[in-house]
Write a protein that holds these residues in place. Structure first.
Motif, PDB file in Angstrom:
ATOM      1  N   PRO A  57      60.722  72.427  42.900  1.00 13.32           N
ATOM      2  CA  PRO A  57      59.632  73.069  43.641  1.00 13.32           C
ATOM      3  C   PRO A  57      58.275  72.929  42.930  1.00 13.32           C
ATOM      4  CG  PRO A  57      61.003  74.689  42.557  1.00 13.32           C
ATOM      5  CD  PRO A  57      61.681  73.383  42.353  1.00 13.32           C
ATOM      6  N   VAL A  58      57.276  72.547  43.708  1.00 15.21           N
ATOM      7  CA  VAL A  58      55.908  72.426  43.205  1.00 15.21           C
ATOM      8  C   VAL A  58      54.991  73.064  44.245  1.00 15.21           C
ATOM      9  CG1 VAL A  58      56.195  70.348  41.819  1.00 15.21           C
ATOM     10  CG2 VAL A  58      55.798  70.118  44.257  1.00 15.21           C
ATOM     11  N   PRO A  59      53.764  73.421  43.875  1.00  8.62           N
ATOM     12  CA  PRO A  59      52.829  73.909  44.894  1.00  8.62           C
ATOM     13  C   PRO A  59      52.644  72.837  45.953  1.00  8.62           C
ATOM     14  CG  PRO A  59      51.957  74.263  42.689  1.00  8.62           C
ATOM     15  CD  PRO A  59      53.171  73.430  42.536  1.00  8.62           C
ATOM     16  N   LYS A  60      52.674  73.243  47.209  1.00  8.05           N
ATOM     17  CA  LYS A  60      52.630  72.281  48.295  1.00  8.05           C
ATOM     18  C   LYS A  60      51.310  71.510  48.295  1.00  8.05           C
ATOM     19  CE  LYS A  60      53.244  71.765  53.191  1.00  8.05           C
ATOM     20  NZ  LYS A  60      52.477  72.186  54.336  1.00  8.05           N
ATOM     21  N   MET A  61      51.422  70.189  48.505  1.00  5.57           N
ATOM     22  CA  MET A  61      50.229  69.343  48.516  1.00  5.57           C
ATOM     23  C   MET A  61      49.659  69.330  49.931  1.00  5.57           C
ATOM     24  SD  MET A  61      49.884  65.680  46.782  1.00  5.57           S
ATOM     25  CE  MET A  61      51.209  64.874  47.643  1.00  5.57           C
ATOM     26  N   TYR A  62      48.389  69.695  50.093  1.00 11.22           N
ATOM     27  CA  TYR A  62      47.776  69.705  51.411  1.00 11.22           C
ATOM     28  C   TYR A  62      47.145  68.353  51.738  1.00 11.22           C
ATOM     29  CZ  TYR A  62      48.159  74.818  51.248  1.00 11.22           C
ATOM     30  OH  TYR A  62      48.612  76.102  51.177  1.00 11.22           O
ATOM     31  N   TYR A  63      46.478  67.798  50.777  1.00  8.03           N
ATOM     32  CA  TYR A  63      45.733  66.573  51.055  1.00  8.03           C
ATOM     33  C   TYR A  63      45.372  65.880  49.745  1.00  8.03           C
ATOM     34  CZ  TYR A  63      42.430  63.441  53.378  1.00  8.03           C
ATOM     35  OH  TYR A  63      41.802  62.336  53.868  1.00  8.03           O
ATOM     36  N   LYS A  80      40.859  72.550  57.228  1.00  7.20           N
ATOM     37  CA  LYS A  80      40.637  73.557  58.285  1.00  7.20           C
ATOM     38  C   LYS A  80      41.741  74.599  58.425  1.00  7.20           C
ATOM     39  CE  LYS A  80      37.100  71.785  61.255  1.00  7.20           C
ATOM     40  NZ  LYS A  80      36.898  70.574  62.053  1.00  7.20           N
ATOM     41  N   PRO A  81      43.022  74.171  58.419  1.00  2.13           N
ATOM     42  CA  PRO A  81      44.058  75.186  58.637  1.00  2.13           C
ATOM     43  C   PRO A  81      44.193  76.188  57.499  1.00  2.13           C
ATOM     44  CG  PRO A  81      44.975  72.941  58.688  1.00  2.13           C
ATOM     45  CD  PRO A  81      43.564  72.821  58.281  1.00  2.13           C
ATOM     46  N   TYR A  82      43.587  75.928  56.347  1.00  4.51           N
ATOM     47  CA  TYR A  82      43.882  76.763  55.192  1.00  4.51           C
ATOM     48  C   TYR A  82      42.719  77.689  54.835  1.00  4.51           C
ATOM     49  CZ  TYR A  82      47.364  73.116  54.930  1.00  4.51           C
ATOM     50  OH  TYR A  82      48.351  72.247  55.244  1.00  4.51           O
ATOM     51  N   LYS A  83      43.074  78.900  54.453  1.00  2.00           N
ATOM     52  CA  LYS A  83      42.065  79.879  54.038  1.00  2.00           C
ATOM     53  C   LYS A  83      41.881  79.880  52.527  1.00  2.00           C
ATOM     54  CE  LYS A  83      40.352  82.144  57.551  1.00  2.00           C
ATOM     55  NZ  LYS A  83      38.919  81.994  57.766  1.00  2.00           N
ATOM     56  N   ASP A  84      42.881  79.401  51.836  1.00  2.00           N
ATOM     57  CA  ASP A  84      42.762  79.345  50.380  1.00  2.00           C
ATOM     58  C   ASP A  84      43.533  78.151  49.842  1.00  2.00           C
ATOM     59  OD1 ASP A  84      45.164  80.436  51.119  1.00  2.00           O
ATOM     60  OD2 ASP A  84      45.382  81.565  49.255  1.00  2.00           O
ATOM     61  N   PHE A  85      43.051  77.572  48.791  1.00  2.00           N
ATOM     62  CA  PHE A  85      43.666  76.365  48.231  1.00  2.00           C
ATOM     63  C   PHE A  85      43.085  76.082  46.851  1.00  2.00           C
ATOM     64  CE2 PHE A  85      40.400  75.487  51.405  1.00  2.00           C
ATOM     65  CZ  PHE A  85      39.413  74.897  50.623  1.00  2.00           C
ATOM     66  N   ALA A  86      43.703  75.144  46.160  1.00  2.00           N
ATOM     67  CA  ALA A  86      43.194  74.731  44.845  1.00  2.00           C
ATOM     68  C   ALA A  86      42.850  73.253  44.901  1.00  2.00           C
ATOM     69  CB  ALA A  86      44.238  74.981  43.764  1.00  2.00           C
ATOM     70  N   ILE A  87      41.704  72.898  44.310  1.00  2.00           N
ATOM     71  CA  ILE A  87      41.276  71.501  44.270  1.00  2.00           C
ATOM     72  C   ILE A  87      41.327  71.032  42.818  1.00  2.00           C
ATOM     73  CG2 ILE A  87      39.320  69.950  44.646  1.00  2.00           C
ATOM     74  CD1 ILE A  87      38.451  71.846  46.885  1.00  2.00           C
ATOM     75  N   LYS A  88      41.994  69.891  42.613  1.00  2.00           N
ATOM     76  CA  LYS A  88      42.174  69.432  41.226  1.00  2.00           C
ATOM     77  C   LYS A  88      41.947  67.940  41.116  1.00  2.00           C
ATOM     78  CE  LYS A  88      45.922  72.598  40.161  1.00  2.00           C
ATOM     79  NZ  LYS A  88      47.332  72.695  39.785  1.00  2.00           N
ATOM     80  N   PRO A  89      41.425  67.495  39.968  1.00  2.00           N
ATOM     81  CA  PRO A  89      41.414  66.055  39.719  1.00  2.00           C
ATOM     82  C   PRO A  89      42.834  65.591  39.404  1.00  2.00           C
ATOM     83  CG  PRO A  89      40.479  67.237  37.844  1.00  2.00           C
ATOM     84  CD  PRO A  89      40.797  68.259  38.884  1.00  2.00           C
ATOM     85  N   ASP A 103      38.932  82.099  49.697  1.00  2.00           N
ATOM     86  CA  ASP A 103      38.699  82.450  51.099  1.00  2.00           C
ATOM     87  C   ASP A 103      37.649  81.503  51.690  1.00  2.00           C
ATOM     88  OD1 ASP A 103      39.034  83.731  53.419  1.00  2.00           O
ATOM     89  OD2 ASP A 103      38.173  85.662  52.784  1.00  2.00           O
ATOM     90  N   VAL A 104      37.758  81.298  53.004  1.00  2.00           N
ATOM     91  CA  VAL A 104      36.765  80.456  53.658  1.00  2.00           C
ATOM     92  C   VAL A 104      36.130  81.265  54.778  1.00  2.00           C
ATOM     93  CG1 VAL A 104      36.337  78.263  54.799  1.00  2.00           C
ATOM     94  CG2 VAL A 104      38.229  78.471  53.199  1.00  2.00           C
ATOM     95  N   ILE A 105      34.824  81.439  54.727  1.00  2.00           N
ATOM     96  CA  ILE A 105      34.115  82.181  55.763  1.00  2.00           C
ATOM     97  C   ILE A 105      32.958  81.328  56.268  1.00  2.00           C
ATOM     98  CG2 ILE A 105      32.933  84.332  56.326  1.00  2.00           C
ATOM     99  CD1 ILE A 105      34.165  85.223  53.439  1.00  2.00           C
TER     100      ILE A 105
END
Lengths: 318, 510
Positions: A57-63, A80-89, A103-105
């Motif tokens: 198990p790993v954190p799910k990859m969105y893109y 768009k579908p996600y309200k929270d996420f992590a961006i990494k190199p 959060d995305v507002i």
């Protein structure tokens, strides 16, 4: 400190079995870890794909942003579908360049430290990562967007912003030493020891926290929350040992660092792997790692299965 | 797993033993000196003349040569040229010239003149120059008037020949008679023009004088500019003066090259003439005898010595040979002491560039540039540029910054050593980039600390590689580079603790 004292100190360190940087590289990393395996752990996208293929198990990859022209549309569409996420190199080290959005507002992105980013800010940050600022040697990088970890409440009282994680060093697939890393108000959400995070030694047999080290000094309570750090039972401990052990079978790296986080919904997840794990784990555990490594070398023929390796670790390393 | 292979030690030994033996052989049997000798000073001067021939035109080249005279002796000289040229050396008046002739040529043409000059203590002027005949009045029209004003001014303030000459120099350098001066100098404020004016004025005042062109002998210089001064013929001796407001005396290390009003080289049948002069203080001064002996006895050995290369190449190798030493120092600092710096070899490059600027200036310059670059970087951060354009902007603004700074320094009179030509700008830009990331990610303290350790390491390396004994050894015995290679090999698997780890792991021992 005089020269004589320095030699005395070195002798004491040797007796304690503390592994130095030179010895780690020359005796453990270089002879054991094969070069061609490094990309598997240096590239987070590859690690993730490999882990998924192995049912780890790993954190799910969105893109994954692979080229700069994707940033403008594809990237934001995928978010768009996600309200929270992590961006990494994909090639980042020591947690550099990570952006955590909580959060995305209205196309405004709220970050974990409370600041906000506009769409332009975010696309600039992504293109900066892509140009290779955080990757070794500055080559073109990829950007990974993944599930944001909501860590288990067990650590709530001993964490100040950021994500606490568990580092396990495996040698020949045997969990050898482990520590819990806790962010503090001084560490900017990071949990690395040299960035003023707290390192807590963890007993491999029981999964209970032991002494803690903060800024090279032994402490018993968290400097921000004043809560006792010692004796905390880390949940899912057997599962954590299993994941660490299995990641050796997955990569084949003999001397490896495994970083694991505990999500409150998904349980333990592997965050990343490291082919040259640091030596601070010895400070957190207040003991040298070398005797353990040598013990594993002595018994290397006994490790026939995954279970035997975990069994060996639980029996010997406490 | 412990690897028991000692292959790297064996290899190190195989490399170390012969190169060290060769070093010893050179010291013991060939008498190559271990230490630089500063007593017997000699300089090698090299003039490189190049031009493009005109199509199907006879070529005639005339170049002045320095001669053994006054306090200088030319111990060795040779000429190199491309193609078959007729060659003749003549004594023309006070000067020695070389003439090269050819009916036609194509492609760029080169001539090299190389001479070894030694300062001699004997001031025997066996061939005393005759006083030149006074030049015919060179001033035209209203210039005569202006010249007279200056001469009158000088006369009125002087008592004898000596003080008259001083007054003439003063009046040309000062700006009291600005209008007259402008008129006489015709807008040309070069040293050459001013010296020429002084000679003309003296001649007009019936004092025999002539202009001298020469070079300053210094330790290492490329593209040396000609210095100009003049000689005045007194009753029984010749005295030299220089157009310098603080000191009229010509320094003893000024080598007269030729006298008179012509330029150093004259070429008919060619264009794009360029004369480049290199000067190097000879390390081999003392061993030149040894080398020339070795040359006869063992021609192959000499062929492979660095002294056989052209001067500018020798200069390059003098610097290149310092790199292996710098590398070893880095190995020791990183793996044995445990101090980390920015980049692996960046401190070496910085140290090498300090050679040009000297340590203190270099450290200041480096810090100022880094600070400026970081400022630009943080400003650019707001503009949201991509990495490579951003780096280019930083690089360019750093270079413009240095340009402006050099001009300011120049105008403020700090001529000394703002020579930043060799400063590794590109690397500096990378340092700035790396530093700005560390600054943001790990805080300013960390970034400043890292920058400081980098400078410290660079300073240590600088102090070692600029030691005259070290430079001498590395250049005279290039085989030492192999010894360092062997040393690096044998340190290649050093597994002991780094010094700093004693402190890092200190808490484990408590």
């Amino acid at each position: 400190m005089t020269i004589v004292n320095i030699f005395k100190q070195m002798k004491l360190l040797r007796e304690k079995g503390v592994l130095g940087m030179n010895a780690r590289n020359a005796e453990y990393v270089l002879p054991n870890n094969e070069r061609h395996l490094y990309p598997l752990v240096d590239d987070k996208v590859k690690t993730k794909q490999l882990a998924m293929a192995n049912n780890i198990p790993v954190p799910k990859m969105y893109y994954v942003v692979k080229s700069p022209r994707e940033i403008k549309n594809d990237f934001f569409n995928a978010l768009k579908p996600y309200k929270d996420f992590a961006i990494k190199p994909a090639h980042g080290q020591c947690g550099e360049g990570i952006i955590i959005v909580t959060d995305v507002i209205n196309e405004h992105y709220k970050l974990i430290d409370g600041t906000r980013m506009t769409k332009e800010d975010l696309s600039y940050a992504v293109s900066t990562i892509m140009s290779g600022v955080y990757s070794l040697g500055g080559q073109q990088d990829e950007v990974l967007v993944e599930y944001r970890i909501k860590f288990d409440p067990v650590f709530d009282e001993i964490t100040f912003r950021g994500v606490p994680d568990i580092r396990v060093i495996t040698y020949r697939g045997v969990p050898t030493m482990s520590m819990l890393r806790l962010p503090t108000s001084y560490s900017n959400g990071k949990a690395n020891l040299h960035q003023d995070g707290i390192g807590v030694g963890v007993n491999i047999s029981t999964g209970k926290s032991m002494k803690a080290v903060f800024r090279n000094q032994i402490i018993t309570i968290h400097p921000d929350t004043f809560v006792d750090i010692q004796g905390i039972q880390i949940p899912y401990w057997d599962r954590i040992l299993e994941l660490a052990t299995r990641s050796y079978d997955m990569t084949g790296l003999v001397y490896q660092g495994v970083d694991i986080v505990i999500d409150k919904d998904l349980g333990p997840l592997i965050l990343e792997l490291n082919a040259r794990p640091g030596l601070n784990i010895q400070i957190a555990n207040q003991t040298g790692i070398r005797p353990r490594l040598e013990l594993i070398d002595e018994h290397k023929d006994e490790f026939t299965s995954l279970e035997s390796r975990i069994e060996f670790a639980k029996k010997n390393f406490r | 797993m412990k690897t028991n292979s000692n292959k790297h030690y064996k290899l190190a030994l195989i490399i170390f033993v012969p190169s060290f033996l060769f070093f010893l052989f050179k010291v013991v049997f060939l008498n190559f000196p271990l230490f630089p000798n500063n007593d017997a000073v000699s300089y090698t001067i090299e003039a490189k003349l190049s031009f493009k021939p005109k199509y199907k035109t006879p070529i005639k080249v005339r170049m002045y040569l320095p001669q053994s005279k006054d306090s200088f002796v030319i111990t060795d000289e040779n000429f190199l040229k491309k193609g078959a040229y007729g060659e003749s050396i003549n004594q023309a008046g006070d000067n020695r010239t070389i003439n090269w002739t050819k009916s036609e040529a194509s492609g760029e043409q080169f001539f090299f003149y190389r001479a070894v000059v030694q300062e001699s203590s004997s001031y025997s002027n066996d061939k005393e120059d005759k006083a030149p005949s006074l030049a015919i009045n060179e001033f035209i029209g209203s210039q005569v008037l202006a010249a007279n004003t200056l001469i009158e001014h000088a006369k009125s303030r002087s008592a004898d020949l000596e003080s008259f000459i001083h007054e003439i120099i003063k009046v040309i350098l000062d700006n009291t008679y600005e209008q007259e001066l402008n008129h006489l100098l015709e807008g040309d404020k070069s040293d050459l023009k001013k010296t020429e004016l002084a000679v003309s004025l003296l001649n007009m005042a019936q004092i025999p004088a002539r202009i001298v062109h020469g070079v300053e002998l210094k330790s290492d210089a490329r593209d040396v500019k000609l210095e100009h001064w003049f000689e005045v013929f007194g009753k029984n001796r010749i005295t030299s003066y220089r157009m310098n407001s603080s000191n009229y005396k010509v320094p003893y290390n000024f080598l007269p090259w030729y006298r008179g009003k012509n330029s150093l080289a004259y070429i008919s049948g060619g264009t794009d003439t360029h004369v480049g002069i290199f000067i190097r203080k000879n390390i081999e001064s003392e061993i030149s005898n040894v080398v020339s002996e070795a040359k006869i006895q063992n021609p192959t050995l000499y062929k492979f010595s660095l002294f056989n290369l052209p001067l500018d190449m020798q200069r390059v190798f003098q610097i290149l040979l310092l790199f292996p030493l710098g590398g070893i120092i880095i190995v020791i600092i990183r793996n044995i002491i445990g101090i980390n710096s920015l980049g692996t070899f960046i401190p070496i490059l910085i140290a090498i560039s300090f050679r040009e600027t000297k340590l203190f200036n270099g450290l200041c310059l480096f810090s100022i540039i880094i600070a400026f670059g970081l400022g630009v970087m943080f400003f650019l951060d707001r503009l949201k540029l991509l990495l490579v354009p951003r780096l280019t902007v930083v690089l360019t603004s750093v270079i413009i910054f240095i340009l402006v700074m050099s001009m300011l320094m120049h105008n403020l009179g700090f001529e000394r050593n703002v020579s930043i030509a060799l400063f590794p700008m590109i690397i500096l830009t990378m340092v700035i980039e790396r530093l700005s990331i560390i600054w943001e990610e790990q805080g300013s303290t960390k970034a400043i600390k890292l920058c400081a350790t980098t400078l410290l390491v660079a300073a240590i390396i600088y102090l070692i590689i600029t030691n005259s004994i070290v430079t001498h050894l590395m250049f005279v015995f290039p085989e030492l580079a192999l010894c360092f290679l062997a040393l690096a090999l044998s340190l290649g698997r050093y597994t002991g603790y780094r010094l700093t780890e004693c402190f890092r792991f200190g808490s484990i021992l408590e």
